[in-house]
Write a protein that holds these residues in place. Structure first.
Motif, PDB file in Angstrom:
ATOM      1  N   VAL A 127    -111.472 -65.091   6.929  1.00  0.00           N
ATOM      2  CA  VAL A 127    -110.124 -64.573   7.201  1.00  0.00           C
ATOM      3  C   VAL A 127    -109.175 -65.698   7.600  1.00  0.00           C
ATOM      4  O   VAL A 127    -107.990 -65.669   7.256  1.00  0.00           O
ATOM      5  CB  VAL A 127    -110.114 -63.447   8.274  1.00  0.00           C
ATOM      6  CG1 VAL A 127    -110.936 -62.270   7.808  1.00  0.00           C
ATOM      7  CG2 VAL A 127    -110.569 -63.939   9.634  1.00  0.00           C
ATOM      8  N   THR A 168    -102.228 -54.936   2.101  1.00  0.00           N
ATOM      9  CA  THR A 168    -103.043 -54.307   3.148  1.00  0.00           C
ATOM     10  C   THR A 168    -104.342 -55.070   3.396  1.00  0.00           C
ATOM     11  O   THR A 168    -105.122 -54.709   4.261  1.00  0.00           O
ATOM     12  CB  THR A 168    -103.392 -52.842   2.794  1.00  0.00           C
ATOM     13  OG1 THR A 168    -104.351 -52.838   1.729  1.00  0.00           O
ATOM     14  CG2 THR A 168    -102.177 -52.049   2.385  1.00  0.00           C
ATOM     15  N   LEU A 169    -104.579 -56.135   2.613  1.00  0.00           N
ATOM     16  CA  LEU A 169    -105.801 -56.936   2.764  1.00  0.00           C
ATOM     17  C   LEU A 169    -105.447 -58.231   3.480  1.00  0.00           C
ATOM     18  O   LEU A 169    -104.422 -58.844   3.167  1.00  0.00           O
ATOM     19  CB  LEU A 169    -106.393 -57.222   1.380  1.00  0.00           C
ATOM     20  CG  LEU A 169    -107.579 -58.178   1.293  1.00  0.00           C
ATOM     21  CD1 LEU A 169    -108.812 -57.577   1.921  1.00  0.00           C
ATOM     22  CD2 LEU A 169    -107.849 -58.544  -0.154  1.00  0.00           C
ATOM     23  N   LEU A 170    -106.288 -58.640   4.439  1.00  0.00           N
ATOM     24  CA  LEU A 170    -106.064 -59.884   5.193  1.00  0.00           C
ATOM     25  C   LEU A 170    -104.636 -59.911   5.745  1.00  0.00           C
ATOM     26  O   LEU A 170    -103.889 -60.876   5.542  1.00  0.00           O
ATOM     27  CB  LEU A 170    -106.336 -61.088   4.299  1.00  0.00           C
ATOM     28  CG  LEU A 170    -107.793 -61.196   3.809  1.00  0.00           C
ATOM     29  CD1 LEU A 170    -107.935 -62.205   2.695  1.00  0.00           C
ATOM     30  CD2 LEU A 170    -108.729 -61.553   4.957  1.00  0.00           C
ATOM     31  N   ASP A 171    -104.260 -58.833   6.450  1.00  0.00           N
ATOM     32  CA  ASP A 171    -102.878 -58.652   6.871  1.00  0.00           C
ATOM     33  C   ASP A 171    -102.646 -58.875   8.372  1.00  0.00           C
ATOM     34  O   ASP A 171    -101.737 -58.309   8.952  1.00  0.00           O
ATOM     35  CB  ASP A 171    -102.405 -57.249   6.466  1.00  0.00           C
ATOM     36  CG  ASP A 171    -103.272 -56.153   7.070  1.00  0.00           C
ATOM     37  OD1 ASP A 171    -104.344 -56.478   7.622  1.00  0.00           O
ATOM     38  OD2 ASP A 171    -102.882 -54.972   7.006  1.00  0.00           O
ATOM     39  N   ARG A 172    -103.492 -59.686   9.000  1.00  0.00           N
ATOM     40  CA  ARG A 172    -103.256 -59.975  10.416  1.00  0.00           C
ATOM     41  C   ARG A 172    -102.871 -61.444  10.580  1.00  0.00           C
ATOM     42  O   ARG A 172    -103.211 -62.271   9.746  1.00  0.00           O
ATOM     43  CB  ARG A 172    -104.522 -59.711  11.238  1.00  0.00           C
ATOM     44  CG  ARG A 172    -104.780 -58.237  11.466  1.00  0.00           C
ATOM     45  CD  ARG A 172    -106.062 -58.048  12.253  1.00  0.00           C
ATOM     46  NE  ARG A 172    -106.386 -56.646  12.359  1.00  0.00           N
ATOM     47  CZ  ARG A 172    -106.244 -55.931  13.472  1.00  0.00           C
ATOM     48  NH1 ARG A 172    -105.794 -56.496  14.559  1.00  0.00           N
ATOM     49  NH2 ARG A 172    -106.552 -54.666  13.495  1.00  0.00           N
ATOM     50  N   TYR A 175    -104.000 -64.387  11.643  1.00  0.00           N
ATOM     51  CA  TYR A 175    -105.325 -64.827  12.074  1.00  0.00           C
ATOM     52  C   TYR A 175    -105.308 -66.075  12.949  1.00  0.00           C
ATOM     53  O   TYR A 175    -106.098 -66.189  13.882  1.00  0.00           O
ATOM     54  CB  TYR A 175    -106.226 -65.015  10.854  1.00  0.00           C
ATOM     55  CG  TYR A 175    -106.465 -63.702  10.150  1.00  0.00           C
ATOM     56  CD1 TYR A 175    -107.232 -62.714  10.773  1.00  0.00           C
ATOM     57  CD2 TYR A 175    -105.884 -63.417   8.932  1.00  0.00           C
ATOM     58  CE1 TYR A 175    -107.426 -61.492  10.162  1.00  0.00           C
ATOM     59  CE2 TYR A 175    -106.076 -62.192   8.318  1.00  0.00           C
ATOM     60  CZ  TYR A 175    -106.840 -61.231   8.939  1.00  0.00           C
ATOM     61  OH  TYR A 175    -107.024 -60.008   8.347  1.00  0.00           O
ATOM     62  N   LEU A 186    -109.465 -60.608  14.379  1.00  0.00           N
ATOM     63  CA  LEU A 186    -109.929 -61.387  13.233  1.00  0.00           C
ATOM     64  C   LEU A 186    -110.522 -60.480  12.150  1.00  0.00           C
ATOM     65  O   LEU A 186    -111.265 -60.927  11.293  1.00  0.00           O
ATOM     66  CB  LEU A 186    -110.952 -62.431  13.693  1.00  0.00           C
ATOM     67  CG  LEU A 186    -110.432 -63.429  14.736  1.00  0.00           C
ATOM     68  CD1 LEU A 186    -111.557 -64.269  15.308  1.00  0.00           C
ATOM     69  CD2 LEU A 186    -109.369 -64.328  14.139  1.00  0.00           C
ATOM     70  N   ALA A 187    -110.169 -59.178  12.192  1.00  0.00           N
ATOM     71  CA  ALA A 187    -110.673 -58.236  11.184  1.00  0.00           C
ATOM     72  C   ALA A 187    -109.967 -58.470   9.849  1.00  0.00           C
ATOM     73  O   ALA A 187    -108.857 -59.000   9.814  1.00  0.00           O
ATOM     74  CB  ALA A 187    -110.447 -56.806  11.643  1.00  0.00           C
ATOM     75  N   THR A 188    -110.631 -58.074   8.745  1.00  0.00           N
ATOM     76  CA  THR A 188    -110.049 -58.333   7.430  1.00  0.00           C
ATOM     77  C   THR A 188    -108.815 -57.476   7.162  1.00  0.00           C
ATOM     78  O   THR A 188    -108.045 -57.774   6.268  1.00  0.00           O
ATOM     79  CB  THR A 188    -111.063 -58.069   6.305  1.00  0.00           C
ATOM     80  OG1 THR A 188    -111.536 -56.733   6.442  1.00  0.00           O
ATOM     81  CG2 THR A 188    -112.236 -59.020   6.394  1.00  0.00           C
ATOM     82  N   ARG A 189    -108.639 -56.403   7.933  1.00  0.00           N
ATOM     83  CA  ARG A 189    -107.494 -55.517   7.721  1.00  0.00           C
ATOM     84  C   ARG A 189    -107.009 -54.955   9.050  1.00  0.00           C
ATOM     85  O   ARG A 189    -107.805 -54.756   9.959  1.00  0.00           O
ATOM     86  CB  ARG A 189    -107.898 -54.325   6.836  1.00  0.00           C
ATOM     87  CG  ARG A 189    -108.282 -54.703   5.445  1.00  0.00           C
ATOM     88  CD  ARG A 189    -109.092 -53.580   4.805  1.00  0.00           C
ATOM     89  NE  ARG A 189    -109.574 -53.981   3.488  1.00  0.00           N
ATOM     90  CZ  ARG A 189    -108.865 -53.867   2.369  1.00  0.00           C
ATOM     91  NH1 ARG A 189    -107.672 -53.330   2.404  1.00  0.00           N
ATOM     92  NH2 ARG A 189    -109.356 -54.266   1.227  1.00  0.00           N
ATOM     93  N   THR A 190    -105.680 -54.650   9.132  1.00  0.00           N
ATOM     94  CA  THR A 190    -105.185 -53.956  10.316  1.00  0.00           C
ATOM     95  C   THR A 190    -105.617 -52.497  10.266  1.00  0.00           C
ATOM     96  O   THR A 190    -105.623 -51.808  11.262  1.00  0.00           O
ATOM     97  CB  THR A 190    -103.646 -53.987  10.395  1.00  0.00           C
ATOM     98  OG1 THR A 190    -103.146 -53.489   9.158  1.00  0.00           O
ATOM     99  CG2 THR A 190    -103.123 -55.383  10.633  1.00  0.00           C
ATOM    100  N   GLY A 191    -105.971 -52.034   9.070  1.00  0.00           N
ATOM    101  CA  GLY A 191    -106.396 -50.643   8.928  1.00  0.00           C
ATOM    102  C   GLY A 191    -105.247 -49.719   8.594  1.00  0.00           C
ATOM    103  O   GLY A 191    -105.387 -48.502   8.657  1.00  0.00           O
ATOM    104  N   THR A 192    -104.086 -50.276   8.205  1.00  0.00           N
ATOM    105  CA  THR A 192    -102.988 -49.411   7.798  1.00  0.00           C
ATOM    106  C   THR A 192    -102.582 -49.745   6.362  1.00  0.00           C
ATOM    107  O   THR A 192    -103.026 -50.733   5.794  1.00  0.00           O
ATOM    108  CB  THR A 192    -101.765 -49.570   8.720  1.00  0.00           C
ATOM    109  OG1 THR A 192    -101.374 -50.924   8.680  1.00  0.00           O
ATOM    110  CG2 THR A 192    -102.067 -49.129  10.121  1.00  0.00           C
ATOM    111  N   PRO A 222    -105.516 -48.346   4.104  1.00  0.00           N
ATOM    112  CA  PRO A 222    -105.436 -49.586   3.335  1.00  0.00           C
ATOM    113  C   PRO A 222    -105.769 -49.361   1.863  1.00  0.00           C
ATOM    114  O   PRO A 222    -106.369 -48.352   1.496  1.00  0.00           O
ATOM    115  CB  PRO A 222    -106.506 -50.489   3.969  1.00  0.00           C
ATOM    116  CG  PRO A 222    -106.861 -49.853   5.258  1.00  0.00           C
ATOM    117  CD  PRO A 222    -106.594 -48.391   5.102  1.00  0.00           C
TER     118      PRO A 222
END
Lengths: 141, 389
Positions: A93, A105-109, A111, B228-234, B240
């Motif tokens: 990530v 919506t993928l890898l959307d934080r 990091y 550090l998750a691959t998605r925020t979940g939204t 997602p």
């Protein structure tokens, strides 16, 4: 060794051999191209661990044992192990290697910011462990 | 180089290699190895069982039909799969650290012992290689990162069996040592400032922090901590997107106003536009999308019961249904609803999510959503439902 233990060990080893063999048969059944593409990874993980990561940790451990005062060493181990493991797990990530332009919506934080936050918390906890270790050491005198 | 000079150089090299006694830390001992190893083994067993479950759930025509209840079962097993694998990363590293000096032990003098030693080394090599491979490939897959050309799903599944087999053999070999370490532990060595207890505590902490920051994103409430998750979940409708309409190559066909779903049963064929589907009796269900990559999210889906569509073409209830997508290629371009799933009142051909029409990326004009199934089988952009006898 008791006969009971021997029976358990024999059963386990035989079951393990069967299970592993089933995996090997499945793996070979995926074809030559797949096999040749996988082998470098199967070998690479061992080479990288035994040849790079583990020696680095051993050298770092020896260096730390020579330079760090005794009361600070548990805290240093805590910081290195926790932060090291989390960083390794987060490589996919942090690098955002799998990001796709059409899929927000993928890898959307954020990091990098997330990692810094975790690092700060781990370091604060490490300092607390070190301070406690020093007090204990002083009390023991 | 002459052969004697070569052997001399080799001898010097071997002499320069450290021996097990050269590694200074007194925290390394069999009690530490057995404790970390037991938990590591438990993580691998959990990941193996949940992995096999996912594989069974994805079989097009399972011998034993899997239940449709509880609706959250698949979601939980796949969350556990990724969490166990994530926790195994620090456990494996500490486990290998604790036995690293063993790598440098010299071969025994007696011939028979040499053979046994070599066999054990080989079994450990297979275990370390397959176990590390599973963790590396699994973690990369959860972030949709494929820096390789092998087939992820099939290879990860096959090597999973290899790892499980090698693990069973390893435990069988080490069982007496493991038993003594748990039942009759030796006391802590006096010297050394980093004790066994410290290393153990640090290991559990590392596993916990790794799981919470990356893999707990499917757990409501903990999600915010998974920085550090691959998605925020939204995403659109609160869920997602795994694959977009553009990536699947269906954007134009799915948005075409002339779209019509075909429902077939033998010679009977019905063509239904989205308006036709909207005019049928509507139902809603709260169901999760649970991806094999470990993330899951729950949504309120609305649409037509699959059972009603089976009924519409005069097919008997309980028939299996073959689902085809506008997507032409790829594993998710088709799926099969076994009879027990197709008859379930919560198996829906969804037209809406969270009260809004489905977004293009969630499968507009219509998609399948059914309880307790892998996300890969919840086919999007459905173009054809074929009822099978």
């Amino acid at each position: 060794m008791s006969t009971e233990l021997r029976l358990v060990r024999t059963t386990m080893a035989a079951l393990g051999a069967l299970v592993g063999l089933y995996g090997v048969v499945r793996f070979l059944g995926l074809g030559w191209t797949n096999l040749l593409a996988t082998l470098p990874w199967l070998a690479g993980v061992v080479v990288v661990h035994d040849g790079v990561l583990a020696p680095l940790v051993v050298v770092a451990g020896v260096a730390a044992a020579r330079t760090l005062p005794a009361w600070s060493r548990p805290a240093a181990v805590f910081a290195v192990v926790v932060l090291g493991a989390v960083t390794l797990v987060a490589v996919p990530v942090l690098g955002r290697f799998g990001a796709k332009a059409d899929n927000p919506t993928l890898l959307d934080r954020p990091y990098a910011a997330g990692w810094v936050g975790v690092a700060v918390l781990v370091l604060v906890a490490a300092v607390a462990i070190a301070v406690r270790g020093r007090r204990k050491g002083a009390a023991r005198g | 180089m002459s052969s004697t000079r070569f052997t001399d150089a080799l001898t010097r090299l071997v002499d320069a290699l450290p021996e097990p006694d050269d590694f200074p830390s007194t925290a390394r001992n069999r009690e530490l190895t057995a404790r970390v190893g037991t938990w590591l083994g438990a993580c691998f067993l959990l990941a193996f069982l949940t992995g096999v479950w996912s594989h069974l759930a994805q079989l097009p025509d399972p011998v034993l039909p899997l239940p449709t209840r509880p609706v959250w079962l698949y979601r939980v097993t796949q969350g556990v799969h990724v969490a166990a694998g994530t926790a195994a990363v620090p456990l494996l590293l500490v486990k290998l650290w604790s036995v690293f000096p063993q790598l440098f032990r010299r071969p025994p003098a007696v011939r028979r012992a040499q053979v046994l030693d070599a066999a054990e080394r080989l079994s450990v090599l297979v275990l370390v290689s397959s176990a590390s491979f599973q963790l590396v490939s699994g973690l990369a897959n959860s972030a949709q990162w494929y820096p390789w050309s092998f087939s992820f799903r099939a290879t990860h599944f096959a090597i999973g069996w290899v790892a499980m087999g090698a693990l069973l053999v390893h435990v069988a070999v080490k069982l007496p040592v493991i038993r003594t370490a748990w039942l009759e532990p030796q006391g802590q060595p006096a010297q050394g400032t980093v004790s066994r207890r410290t290393v153990l505590g640090v290991t559990w902490a590392a596993a916990a922090v790794a799981v919470v920051t990356t893999a707990a994103s499917g757990v409501p409430g903990v999600r915010r901590l998974s920085v550090l998750a691959t998605r925020t979940g939204t995403g659109p409708g609160g869920i997602p997107v795994n694959k977009t309409a553009a990536a699947a190559g269906v954007a134009r066909a799915a948005a075409d106003p002339a779209f019509a779903l075909v429902v077939a049963w033998g010679d009977t064929e019905r063509r239904l536009s989205r308006a036709d589907l909207e005019a049928m009796p509507q139902t809603t269900a709260t169901l999760p999308i649970a991806c094999v990559e470990g993330w899951s999210a729950s949504g309120v889906w609305g649409g037509v019961r699959v059972a009603d569509l089976v009924d519409l073409v005069g097919a008997p209830t309980g028939s299996a249904v073959l689902v085809e997508s506008l997507q032409r290629v790829g594993a998710s371009s088709r799926s099969r609803l076994p009879g027990n799933v197709a008859a379930d009142r919560e198996a829906i051909l969804a037209l809406t999510l969270a009260g809004e029409p489905l977004s293009l990326d969630h499968g507009y004009p219509c998609r399948v959503i059914a309880p307790n199934r892998p996300g890969a089988l919840q086919t999007k952009w459905v173009s054809r439902l074929e009822v099978r006898p």
